[in-house]
Design a protein around this motif. Structure first.
Motif, PDB file in Angstrom:
ATOM      1  N   THR A   3       4.542 -10.196  10.950  1.00  0.00           N
ATOM      2  CA  THR A   3       3.850  -9.940   9.659  1.00  0.00           C
ATOM      3  C   THR A   3       2.773  -8.453   9.915  1.00  0.00           C
ATOM      4  O   THR A   3       2.671  -7.873   8.830  1.00  0.00           O
ATOM      5  N   TYR A   4       2.485  -8.218  11.059  1.00  0.00           N
ATOM      6  CA  TYR A   4       1.220  -7.008  10.792  1.00  0.00           C
ATOM      7  C   TYR A   4       1.577  -5.943  10.786  1.00  0.00           C
ATOM      8  O   TYR A   4       1.402  -4.718  10.245  1.00  0.00           O
ATOM      9  N   SER A   5       3.078  -5.578  11.408  1.00  0.00           N
ATOM     10  CA  SER A   5       3.818  -4.283  11.513  1.00  0.00           C
ATOM     11  C   SER A   5       4.341  -4.043   9.852  1.00  0.00           C
ATOM     12  O   SER A   5       3.976  -3.470   9.469  1.00  0.00           O
ATOM     13  N   PHE A   6       4.700  -5.364   9.611  1.00  0.00           N
ATOM     14  CA  PHE A   6       5.159  -4.865   7.916  1.00  0.00           C
ATOM     15  C   PHE A   6       3.543  -5.261   6.878  1.00  0.00           C
ATOM     16  O   PHE A   6       4.536  -4.110   6.291  1.00  0.00           O
ATOM     17  N   LEU A   7       3.062  -5.018   7.517  1.00  0.00           N
ATOM     18  CA  LEU A   7       0.879  -5.000   6.230  1.00  0.00           C
ATOM     19  C   LEU A   7       1.538  -3.983   6.593  1.00  0.00           C
ATOM     20  O   LEU A   7       0.925  -2.873   4.953  1.00  0.00           O
ATOM     21  N   ILE A   8       1.397  -3.425   8.049  1.00  0.00           N
ATOM     22  CA  ILE A   8       0.939  -1.719   7.671  1.00  0.00           C
ATOM     23  C   ILE A   8       1.987  -0.972   7.331  1.00  0.00           C
ATOM     24  O   ILE A   8       1.389  -0.113   6.207  1.00  0.00           O
ATOM     25  N   ARG A   9       3.294  -0.992   7.309  1.00  0.00           N
ATOM     26  CA  ARG A   9       3.934  -0.238   6.816  1.00  0.00           C
ATOM     27  C   ARG A   9       4.292  -0.459   5.381  1.00  0.00           C
ATOM     28  O   ARG A   9       4.050   0.375   4.455  1.00  0.00           O
ATOM     29  N   ARG A  10       4.256  -1.720   4.808  1.00  0.00           N
ATOM     30  CA  ARG A  10       3.458  -1.277   3.629  1.00  0.00           C
ATOM     31  C   ARG A  10       2.269  -0.465   2.508  1.00  0.00           C
ATOM     32  O   ARG A  10       2.618   0.284   1.602  1.00  0.00           O
ATOM     33  N   VAL A  11       1.575  -0.805   3.411  1.00  0.00           N
ATOM     34  CA  VAL A  11       0.173  -0.572   2.881  1.00  0.00           C
ATOM     35  C   VAL A  11       0.281   1.435   3.255  1.00  0.00           C
ATOM     36  O   VAL A  11      -0.084   1.731   2.645  1.00  0.00           O
ATOM     37  N   LEU A  12       0.699   1.430   4.309  1.00  0.00           N
ATOM     38  CA  LEU A  12       1.312   3.319   3.771  1.00  0.00           C
ATOM     39  C   LEU A  12       1.794   3.127   3.403  1.00  0.00           C
ATOM     40  O   LEU A  12       1.649   4.832   2.585  1.00  0.00           O
ATOM     41  N   GLN A  13       2.901   3.215   2.919  1.00  0.00           N
ATOM     42  CA  GLN A  13       3.834   3.476   1.982  1.00  0.00           C
ATOM     43  C   GLN A  13       2.957   2.901   0.374  1.00  0.00           C
ATOM     44  O   GLN A  13       3.551   4.424  -0.433  1.00  0.00           O
ATOM     45  N   ALA A  14       2.507   2.249  -0.031  1.00  0.00           N
ATOM     46  CA  ALA A  14       1.134   2.632  -1.285  1.00  0.00           C
ATOM     47  C   ALA A  14       0.626   3.600  -0.874  1.00  0.00           C
ATOM     48  O   ALA A  14       0.406   4.169  -1.997  1.00  0.00           O
ATOM     49  N   LEU A  15      -0.096   3.758  -0.521  1.00  0.00           N
ATOM     50  CA  LEU A  15      -0.843   4.793   0.465  1.00  0.00           C
ATOM     51  C   LEU A  15      -0.521   6.099   0.048  1.00  0.00           C
ATOM     52  O   LEU A  15      -0.782   7.333  -1.415  1.00  0.00           O
TER      53      LEU A  15
END
Length: 319
Positions: A3-15
């Motif tokens: 879940t942590y890696s998933f969240l980081i990936r999604r935040v970077l995509q959003a940025l």
């Protein structure tokens, strides 16, 4: 993937998407008729005045340098000045955005509170008269323009039946708006109607799909009561696609708020955008576009995270 890696990936995509949005808005600013200087100074400005303005604002520098300067302004909350109101765009949006968020959140909450149980009820009574009636009403609500629906609401519930005021609450703050709850009823209903039509259909389809799954048949064979199966298992699994769709529905809510606010004279960002469009106030228009775009990206990110929380089986590669 955790879940942590998933969240980081999604935040970077959003940025990355937000950065792309800033590039698009920057290009739109420079695509104004005659350039930003002509749009700000007006059609009567002389060539020397335009040249002086471009030099003062750094608009005579290469575009990459201008973009870095523009990005630095955005980071510091500077969205430019309104042509017509002569106020900072960031201040105008800061004053109006909370009231628009209040309207959209209330519309979304009311829409979901009606749509979710309505969709489940339709699924349980599939192909029965009540299902056909609700489906017909949903199609009518979905195909009815928000502006026309708002006019009907005003005509019926403000003129024929004087239950609610035709004008939305006025005031400079959210507290002022909340102090006049009767004035919120018609704008909220107008904003929630389409959402009820759309999300009830999604909830109906998701519930019907889950009712045919193996775990439902197993639970029935084990003697579990139908109500328990529906509330403990089917309902939660059916919410996953609805939650995912909610994030993508944010721009629709903001678009509906634009019409609703103009119709009911609601003092939010939608009315600000409408007024700016009437007067060709480009900094306000582009500032509103930027804020709505960021809200859309944020909503999509939250929808992905909520979908992961509701159903941990969702993998980052499939969401």
């Amino acid at each position: 993937m955790s879940t942590y890696s998933f969240l980081i990936r999604r935040v970077l995509q959003a940025l990355a998407v937000v950065l792309l949005v800033t590039v698009v808005v920057f290009c739109l600013l420079h695509a104004l008729p005659g350039g930003p200087a002509r749009g700000i100074l007006g059609p009567q400005a002389t060539a020397s005045q335009i040249a002086a303005f471009n030099h003062e604002q750094g608009l005579d520098k290469p575009l990459p340098v201008q973009y870095v300067y523009y990005l630095n302004q955005l980071i510091h909350g500077d969205l430019g000045m309104s042509y017509t109101l002569n106020e900072p765009v960031s201040q105008l949006i800061t004053e109006r955005l909370p009231k628009t968020l209040l309207l959209t959140v209330l519309s979304a909450v009311v829409g979901l509170l009606v749509a979710v149980p309505l969709g489940v009820w339709q699924a349980v009574r599939r192909n029965k008269p009540v299902d056909y009636v609700i489906t017909t009403l949903s199609f009518i609500a979905y195909s009815t323009p928000v502006y026309f629906l708002g006019l009907i609401l005003v005509l019926v519930f403000s003129q024929v039946l004087p239950w609610f005021p035709a004008q939305a609450p006025q005031g400079n703050s959210v507290a002022d708006v909340l102090s006049q709850p009767q004035g919120l009823v018609l704008p909220v209903v107008a904003g929630a109607a389409t959402m009820v039509a759309v999300f009830s259909r999604y909830m109906r389809s998701a519930t019907l799909e889950n009712l045919t799954e193996d775990y439902v048949r197993t639970a029935r064979a084990g003697g579990t009561r139908p109500r328990a199966i529906l509330t403990r298992h089917v309902f939660r699994n059916s919410l996953t696609p609805v939650v995912a769709m909610l994030g993508y529905y944010i721009p629709v809510l903001f678009g509906g708020a634009l019409v609703v606010e103009q119709l009911f004279n609601y003092p939010g960002m939608g009315l600000l955008f409408w007024t700016a469009a009437q007067s060709s106030d480009y900094p306000v228009l582009l500032g509103c576009v930027l804020v709505i775009s960021v809200a859309t990206v944020t909503g999509t990110l939250l929808a992905d995270v909520l979908q992961r929380v509701i159903d941990p089986r969702v993998k980052a590669g499939r969401s």
